[in-house]
Design a protein around this motif. Structure first.
Motif, PDB file in Angstrom:
ATOM      1  N   ILE A   3       0.409  -0.839  -0.538  1.00  0.00           N
ATOM      2  CA  ILE A   3      -0.325  -0.250  -0.043  1.00  0.00           C
ATOM      3  C   ILE A   3       0.511   1.697   0.078  1.00  0.00           C
ATOM      4  O   ILE A   3       1.728   1.231   0.724  1.00  0.00           O
ATOM      5  CB  ILE A   3      -1.330  -0.067   1.096  1.00  0.00           C
ATOM      6  N   ALA A   4       0.127   2.024  -0.612  1.00  0.00           N
ATOM      7  CA  ALA A   4       1.634   3.654  -0.415  1.00  0.00           C
ATOM      8  C   ALA A   4       1.238   3.996   0.652  1.00  0.00           C
ATOM      9  O   ALA A   4      -0.201   4.646   1.185  1.00  0.00           O
ATOM     10  CB  ALA A   4       0.774   4.514  -1.880  1.00  0.00           C
ATOM     11  N   PRO A   5       2.279   4.938   0.791  1.00  0.00           N
ATOM     12  CA  PRO A   5       2.251   4.998   1.955  1.00  0.00           C
ATOM     13  C   PRO A   5       1.277   6.503   2.516  1.00  0.00           C
ATOM     14  O   PRO A   5       0.720   6.982   3.558  1.00  0.00           O
ATOM     15  CB  PRO A   5       3.456   5.762   2.632  1.00  0.00           C
ATOM     16  N   ALA A   6       1.163   7.447   0.942  1.00  0.00           N
ATOM     17  CA  ALA A   6      -0.663   8.094   1.359  1.00  0.00           C
ATOM     18  C   ALA A   6      -1.353   7.399   1.501  1.00  0.00           C
ATOM     19  O   ALA A   6      -2.490   8.116   2.515  1.00  0.00           O
ATOM     20  CB  ALA A   6      -0.320   9.248   0.169  1.00  0.00           C
ATOM     21  N   GLU A   7      -1.537   6.253   1.019  1.00  0.00           N
ATOM     22  CA  GLU A   7      -3.386   5.565   1.021  1.00  0.00           C
ATOM     23  C   GLU A   7      -3.412   5.161   2.927  1.00  0.00           C
ATOM     24  O   GLU A   7      -4.239   5.582   2.799  1.00  0.00           O
ATOM     25  CB  GLU A   7      -2.961   4.477  -0.085  1.00  0.00           C
ATOM     26  N   ILE A   8      -1.771   4.440   3.219  1.00  0.00           N
ATOM     27  CA  ILE A   8      -2.065   4.547   4.884  1.00  0.00           C
ATOM     28  C   ILE A   8      -2.863   5.573   5.360  1.00  0.00           C
ATOM     29  O   ILE A   8      -3.571   5.151   6.788  1.00  0.00           O
ATOM     30  CB  ILE A   8      -0.257   3.453   4.510  1.00  0.00           C
ATOM     31  N   GLU A   9      -1.939   6.504   5.300  1.00  0.00           N
ATOM     32  CA  GLU A   9      -1.926   7.410   6.027  1.00  0.00           C
ATOM     33  C   GLU A   9      -3.601   8.460   5.672  1.00  0.00           C
ATOM     34  O   GLU A   9      -4.512   8.611   7.087  1.00  0.00           O
ATOM     35  CB  GLU A   9      -1.275   9.199   5.570  1.00  0.00           C
ATOM     36  N   ARG A  10      -3.875   7.837   5.025  1.00  0.00           N
ATOM     37  CA  ARG A  10      -5.611   8.526   4.408  1.00  0.00           C
ATOM     38  C   ARG A  10      -6.530   7.273   5.224  1.00  0.00           C
ATOM     39  O   ARG A  10      -7.481   7.972   5.904  1.00  0.00           O
ATOM     40  CB  ARG A  10      -5.634   8.372   2.982  1.00  0.00           C
ATOM     41  N   VAL A  11      -6.408   6.725   4.798  1.00  0.00           N
ATOM     42  CA  VAL A  11      -7.962   5.442   5.749  1.00  0.00           C
ATOM     43  C   VAL A  11      -6.519   5.753   7.660  1.00  0.00           C
ATOM     44  O   VAL A  11      -8.298   5.808   7.705  1.00  0.00           O
ATOM     45  CB  VAL A  11      -6.914   3.315   5.207  1.00  0.00           C
TER      46      VAL A  11
END
Length: 355
Positions: A3-11
């Protein structure tokens, strides 16, 4: 899965906001969890988020608290965390004592009644990047047996030190147990034995059975020396914070009890001009002859820094069950009765080393 770091942060942010955490505190908590993932310490990363949400839902964490503090003298800040999130309370305390240390040369925060701090290296690097030295101590629930003993009486009681250097600070972070409890759980999940000397079973007998070790006690690192450090850190932190001790400590591994461990931060103004000298010394250590050809000498923090640099340019590996649980918490997929992801997240979050 990756998972991309930005997507992890968003979720992760969505999960905390849905649990009632305001935007700014949610970002502080997620920053810590994501940083642990980037540095290759998943036991301190996303696995802990489901437990944080559970603790908020159970009323043992106040998502809006930043704690309350008062000065006990000119350089000792007493902090009542008021059940706030660990990073939120800790960063507020650090901001205060870092400013005071500019004037006094040294300032200390003694913190009680806040949630799990997470990875201590994160705080050490933050302060060192400000040009100051940090010594951080915290205690955990009893997971470690005394040297010569058979019952878990001490926490893993980590210590972290951050010192200014270039291009990045020197950061050292270690627990006083011989191994992280997360490694015991990892061996148990894979059905593999653990090395002799790592742990005792529930009856206090040496074991190589990881499942039995989960119910027993970890060994202190270095025998009597690690035990002595663990005990010294535990009584030192308790004496400054008036927190619980040993088997009375709760809340770092469960979702039902307020967190009653203590945390201590010591910030010191370094001598002028020493960052350059320390940088040169660290580079000399790295350049010293290696014991094994092709494996250069590293200093503490080098491996984590390399892992972080590599992770920023790609996706991060996340266990599918963990990711699904985060999506459930964020309200992006429907929860399923008996979802194995929740059990996995609970087991692994409790396994990670309580910093």
């Amino acid at each position: 899965m990756e998972i991309a770091p930005a997507e992890i942060e968003r979720v992760a942010l969505a999960a905390l906001r849905r649990a009632g955490v305001p935007e700014a505190p949610a970002r502080q908590q997620v920053a810590l969890l994501l940083e642990a993932e980037l540095r290759g310490y998943p036991s301190h990363g996303l696995l802990r988020l489901p437990r944080i949400v559970e603790r908020i839902a159970n009323g043992v964490v106040d998502p809006e608290s930043r704690g309350e503090a008062h000065w006990r003298g000119g350089a000792l800040l007493a902090v009542d965390g008021r059940r706030g999130l660990g990073p939120v309370v800790a960063l507020a305390a650090l901001d205060t004592i870092c400013e005071r240390a500019r004037e006094t040369g040294l300032a200390l925060a003694a913190i009680r009644d806040c949630d799990h701090l997470g990875m201590l290296a994160w705080y050490a690097e933050e302060v060192a990047r400000r040009g100051q030295v940090l010594i951080a101590l915290t205690i955990s629930e009893a997971l470690v047996h005394p040297f010569g003993g058979r019952r878990a009486m001490l926490g893993t009681n980590p210590v972290a030190i951050g010192v200014p250097a270039e291009p990045a600070p020197f950061v050292f972070d270690m627990a006083t147990s011989i191994v992280a409890m997360g490694k015991i759980h990892d061996h148990a999940v894979r059905g593999e034995p653990i090395p002799a000397g790592w742990a005792l079973d529930a009856a206090g007998n040496p074991t190589t059975d990881a499942a039995a070790a989960k119910q027993g006690a970890l060994a202190p690192f270095g025998g009597a020396k690690g035990y002595g450090l663990a005990l010294a850190f535990e009584v030192l932190v308790a004496s400054l914070t008036a927190c619980a001790l040993g088997p009375e400590v709760r809340g770092t591994l469960d979702s039902e009890h307020p967190c009653n461990k203590g945390d201590v931060f010591i910030v010191v103004e370094p001598a002028a001009g020493m960052a350059q000298a320390i940088t040169g010394f660290l580079d000399a250590v790295r350049a010293s002859p290696p014991a094994e050809s092709g494996r250069p000498v590293r200093v503490p923090g080098d491996r984590a820094a390399a892992a972080r640099a590599a992770a920023l340019g790609r996706a991060i590996a996340v266990a599918p069950a963990v990711w699904r649980r985060l999506l459930v918490l964020a309200g992006e997929v429907r929860d399923v009765a008996g979802d194995a992801a929740q059990d996995l997240a609970r087991d692994e979050a409790g396994a990670g080393r309580a910093a």
